[in-house]
Design an enzyme around this catalytic site. Structure first.
Site: not given
Ligand code: NAD
Ligand code: DAU
Length: 353
Positions: A133-135, A158, A162, A213
């Site tokens: 992730t970029d975080e 988180y 990562k 929210p």
């Molecule tokens: P998600 O939470 O939707 O999915 C995670 C999956 O991992 C789920 O299916 C869960 O059952 C499985 N899992 C969790 N713990 C496990 C374990 N111990 N063993 C096996 N499986 C397990 O997540 P996502 O949003 O699809 O993200 C996937 C990956 O991409 C993550 O590594 C996340 O850090 C990364 N990522 C996500 C985003 C985003 O915006 N969602 C952006 C950048 C990177």
């Molecule tokens: O940048 C990549 C990341 O993006 C991934 O690595 C994470 O897995 C993914 O969850 C996401 O993280 P964020 O924290 O940026 O995403 P989230 O959807 O939780 O929140 C997006 C923005 O919106 C953030 O600034 C927080 C805000 N937010 C979020 C929620 C859930 C709100 O204002 N209200 C809310 O209820």
């Protein structure tokens, strides 16, 4: 003749993982794709209904923190490659309960690295691809972008977990010569995202006329990428990225949260046939997320120049397609928000409203 490969995708029942599994199973019929997933609250096999009967696809329920299980899996299938997505992925949950993030994201990654290292006698034709992730780069001010050289500065449990897993993946490359590649991506959006994340949570609340929210002043900025564009980038990097390298992936699509929510509200009003402005009335500013990163923005020029990748889906189109998908799949939404979700939601938000 097309090269056969057996590839382990971890976390394939989650949001991004399910898009990637679908792409790989359909695009590479000569590959065998093994989807390993623990099926936590975030994993849902319904996300993969359309590929579950394909002969080049196998689902295995398992936990990446279990070393013996992972060793056995490597012995059974003799993987050529691993694309590792399994993780605890939600920042707010990491603030409430950091330990599961340490276990899955750090320990689980090392367990997989060890299994690959012990199983792969040499690096020839092998690849361990870690999805991150970029975080990990921390928070930007009003200007500038994260590049692959930006120093790590994670702020939440988180992102710290990562960052730690990224360092360990690179350490296995330098120390043991494990053929790794890493990518760091910005915020994904699209179908099958669990409604704890911003967009599906807002869509679900608008449907039910519940408050929306918005954390803090709503001026936080994220760089949004259509999930299908991320899956395409992963496919490209898995096949053509250089070993030992890191690639940033981003949408070049920055939005302040409040502007994105306004845009979503307007689309939802139109799709639901509500009067213009109705959904905006639901916006409620609530207590800020602790340690909330102000702005993320990705410089993805390395990926563009080296592998000719660019996002294909434009924001306005992607947002509308996302809203439409959730409205057409309310049964999916209802199922994933039943049971434990209600308790999560109440604990997270009830005191605010
Ligand atoms: P998600 O939470 O939707 O999915 C995670 C999956 O991992 C789920 O299916 C869960 O059952 C499985 N899992 C969790 N713990 C496990 C374990 N111990 N063993 C096996 N499986 C397990 O997540 P996502 O949003 O699809 O993200 C996937 C990956 O991409 C993550 O590594 C996340 O850090 C990364 N990522 C996500 C985003 C985003 O915006 N969602 C952006 C950048 C990177
Ligand atoms: O940048 C990549 C990341 O993006 C991934 O690595 C994470 O897995 C993914 O969850 C996401 O993280 P964020 O924290 O940026 O995403 P989230 O959807 O939780 O929140 C997006 C923005 O919106 C953030 O600034 C927080 C805000 N937010 C979020 C929620 C859930 C709100 O204002 N209200 C809310 O209820």
């Amino acid at each position: 003749m097309a090269l056969k490969k057996t590839i382990l995708i971890t976390g394939g029942a989650g949001f991004i993982g399910s898009h990637l599994v679908r792409l790989m199973v359909n695009k590479y019929p000569h590959y065998h794709i093994i989807n390993l997933d623990k099926l936590t609250y975030a994993g849902n096999l319904e996300n993969l209904k359309d590929v579950e009967d394909k002969s080049n696809y196998t689902f295995v329920k398992g936990d990446i923190t279990q070393a013996e299980q992972m060793q056995q899996l490597f012995e059974q299938y003799g993987f050529d490659g691993v694309i590792h997505l399994a993780a605890e992925s939600h920042v707010d949950r990491s603030i409430a309960n950091p330990m599961s993030f340490i276990e899955t994201n750090i320990v689980g990654t090392v367990v997989l690295l060890n299994a690959a290292r012990h199983h792969w006698k040499d690096a020839e034709g092998k690849r361990f691809y870690h999805i991150s992730t970029d975080e990990v780069y921390g928070s930007l001010g009003d200007t500038g972008y994260f590049t692959e050289e930006t120093p790590y500065d994670p702020r939440s449990p988180y992102s710290a977990s990562k960052a730690s897993s990224d360092h360990l993946v690179r350490a296995y490359y330098h120390t043991y010569g494990l053929p790794v590649v890493v990518s760091n991506c910005s915020n994904n959006y699209g179908p099958y995202q669990f409604p704890e994340k911003l967009l599906p949570l807002m869509i679900n609340n608008i449907r039910h006329n519940k408050p929306l929210p918005v954390y803090g002043d709503g001026q936080y900025t994220r760089d949004w990428l259509w999930v299908g564009d991320h899956a395409a980038a992963i496919d490209l990097i898995y096949h053509q990225g250089r070993t030992g390298e890191t690639y940033n992936i981003g949408g070049n699509n920055e939005w302040k949260n409040i502007d994105l929510i306004h845009q979503l509200c307007d689309i939802m009003d139109e799709l639901l046939g509500r009067p213009a402005g109705a959904s905006r009335q639901l916006i409620t500013f609530v207590k800020d997320r602790p340690g909330h990163d102000r702005r993320y923005a990705i410089d993805a020029s390395k990926l563009k120049h080296e592998l000719n990748w660019e996002p294909a889906v434009q924001a306005a189109d992607g947002l509308r397609r996302t809203a439409q998908w959730y409205l057409e799949n309310t049964a999916w939404l209802e199922r994933v928000t039943s049971g434990a979700y209600q308790q999560y939601y109440e604990e997270m938000y009830a005191s605010e409203q």
